[in-house]
Design an enzyme around this catalytic site. Structure first.
Site, PDB file in Angstrom:
ATOM      1  N   GLY A 139       0.848  -1.188   0.000  1.00 39.59           N
ATOM      2  CA  GLY A 139       0.000   0.000   0.000  1.00 39.59           C
ATOM      3  C   GLY A 139       0.879   1.231   0.000  1.00 39.59           C
ATOM      4  N   SER A 218       3.146  -1.856  10.821  1.00 44.76           N
ATOM      5  CA  SER A 218       1.750  -1.538  10.491  1.00 44.76           C
ATOM      6  C   SER A 218       0.800  -1.888  11.630  1.00 44.76           C
ATOM      7  CB  SER A 218       1.335  -2.249   9.205  1.00 44.76           C
ATOM      8  OG  SER A 218       1.547  -3.647   9.300  1.00 44.76           O
ATOM      9  N   ARG A 219       0.598  -3.172  11.865  1.00 40.88           N
ATOM     10  CA  ARG A 219      -0.320  -3.622  12.899  1.00 40.88           C
ATOM     11  C   ARG A 219       0.220  -4.873  13.580  1.00 40.88           C
ATOM     12  NH1 ARG A 219      -2.366   0.659  12.693  1.00 40.88           N
ATOM     13  NH2 ARG A 219      -4.570   1.228  12.478  1.00 40.88           N
ATOM     14  N   GLU A 248      -1.009  -3.740  22.876  1.00 39.90           N
ATOM     15  CA  GLU A 248      -0.525  -2.368  23.019  1.00 39.90           C
ATOM     16  C   GLU A 248      -1.315  -1.629  24.091  1.00 39.90           C
ATOM     17  OE1 GLU A 248      -0.555  -0.460  19.205  1.00 39.90           O
ATOM     18  OE2 GLU A 248       1.055  -1.724  18.412  1.00 39.90           O
ATOM     19  N   HIS A 267       4.695   2.018  18.796  1.00 38.18           N
ATOM     20  CA  HIS A 267       3.734   2.316  17.727  1.00 38.18           C
ATOM     21  C   HIS A 267       3.743   3.817  17.446  1.00 38.18           C
ATOM     22  CE1 HIS A 267       0.080   0.372  15.601  1.00 38.18           C
ATOM     23  NE2 HIS A 267       0.671   1.264  14.835  1.00 38.18           N
TER      24      HIS A 267
END
Length: 306
Positions: A139, A218-219, A248, A267
């Site tokens: 992306g 990203s995640r 998190e 993050h």
């Protein structure tokens, strides 16, 4: 028309909405109880309970690029159009990926320890030139990382779901098996969806080079944390740079904090002024389009998860 914005007041949004549109700014949606039945759009996250009370709601804009937190069962079943802020943090996340690759390849924590001890520690370290980076997810962040990696004279492999789309700065689109086998750095830039959750399991880490590094910006949840811990402890991979985590905030007792071959960041990779500016631009443009009845930007494919 009533549009509710969750966040601080912005005269820009009022100007974009124009005459005849009421823009209500709230800190949280329960402050807008009196207009839930009338509002047609929300800029911010919408809890399922609010979604059920908003029969006229047509559009929700998520402040995040990743929308896994927005896709409740109620949102999935709803005809409400969901848009995201995808693209706001791509540049910053790509920079963070390069930072982690450089830190790992040169063992920057070793220099930092020596600095704290006022000790001159001169050693031979690695470089990125000539190495292969495999990017899982092409992306905005993944494609910008590919461009930056090529500027560092790296070979770039890419794995993506839509292989028919162009992938500039990627030397080769391949499958996951080939990427794992050939990459010196495996970087996760994909969103967390039902199809990506847990992809990096024990088998995946076993297929990586022992000299390779795993990076996730990203995640969390795309990697199995227990499998990653074992791979790091057992020397199946050389190390990791982790900005996104399965839990998190990362708990103080997490083993990731103390592993010598891991760099942990909170993050924080996309928390830049540029990310905020681009996010605000996306919101303003989509608000203009919504009021004008035009096609919205960054419409989420709810089934795909992004």
């Amino acid at each position: 028309m009533i549009i509710v914005v969750v966040g601080k007041e912005s005269p820009d949004l009022v100007d974009v909405a124009g005459d005849g549109v009421e823009v209500r700014f709230v800190r949280q949606l329960d402050e807008a109880d009196d207009v839930l039945g009338e509002m047609e759009a929300v800029i911010g996250r919408v809890p399922p309970a609010v979604l059920r009370k908003a029969p006229r709601l047509r559009w929700v804009h998520s402040p995040s690029a990743g929308v896994d937190a927005d896709l409740s069962p109620e949102m999935l079943a709803s005809p409400v159009v969901l848009t995201s802020s995808a693209g706001n943090g791509g540049i910053s996340l790509a920079e963070h990926s390069m930072l982690l690759m450089l830190m790992l390849s040169r063992d920057v924590p070793r220099w930092m320890r020596a600095q704290a001890e006022r000790r001159w520690d001169h050693y031979r370290h690695g470089e990125l030139a000539g190495l292969t980076v495999g990017i899982y997810g092409l992306g905005n962040a993944g494609l910008d990382l590919a461009r930056k990696a090529q500027a560092f004279h790296m070979r770039v492999l890419g794995v993506r779901r839509r292989v028919e789309e162009p992938a500039p700065y990627v030397d080769l689109l391949c499958d996951l098996d080939q990427m794992l086998a050939e990459s010196d750095f495996v970087v996760v830039t994909a969103p967390r969806t039902p199809s990506t959750a847990g992809v990096f399991d024990r088998d995946a880490f076993a297929r990586m080079k022992e000299t390779a590094y795993f990076i996730c910006i990203s995640r969390g949840g795309i990697a199995d944390d227990n499998a990653l811990l074992d791979a790091l402890r057992n020397g199946q991979i050389a190390g990791a740079g982790l900005d996104a985590h399965g839990v998190e905030p990362l708990p103080p007792d997490s083993p990731f904090w103390s592993l010598p071959n891991v760099i942990v960041t909170p993050h924080n990779g996309a928390t830049s002024h540029g990310t905020a500016r681009r996010g605000a631009e996306i919101v303003r443009e989509n608000l203009r389009r919504f009021v004008a009845g035009e096609v919205l930007h960054n419409v989420v494919d709810k089934a795909a998860g992004y």
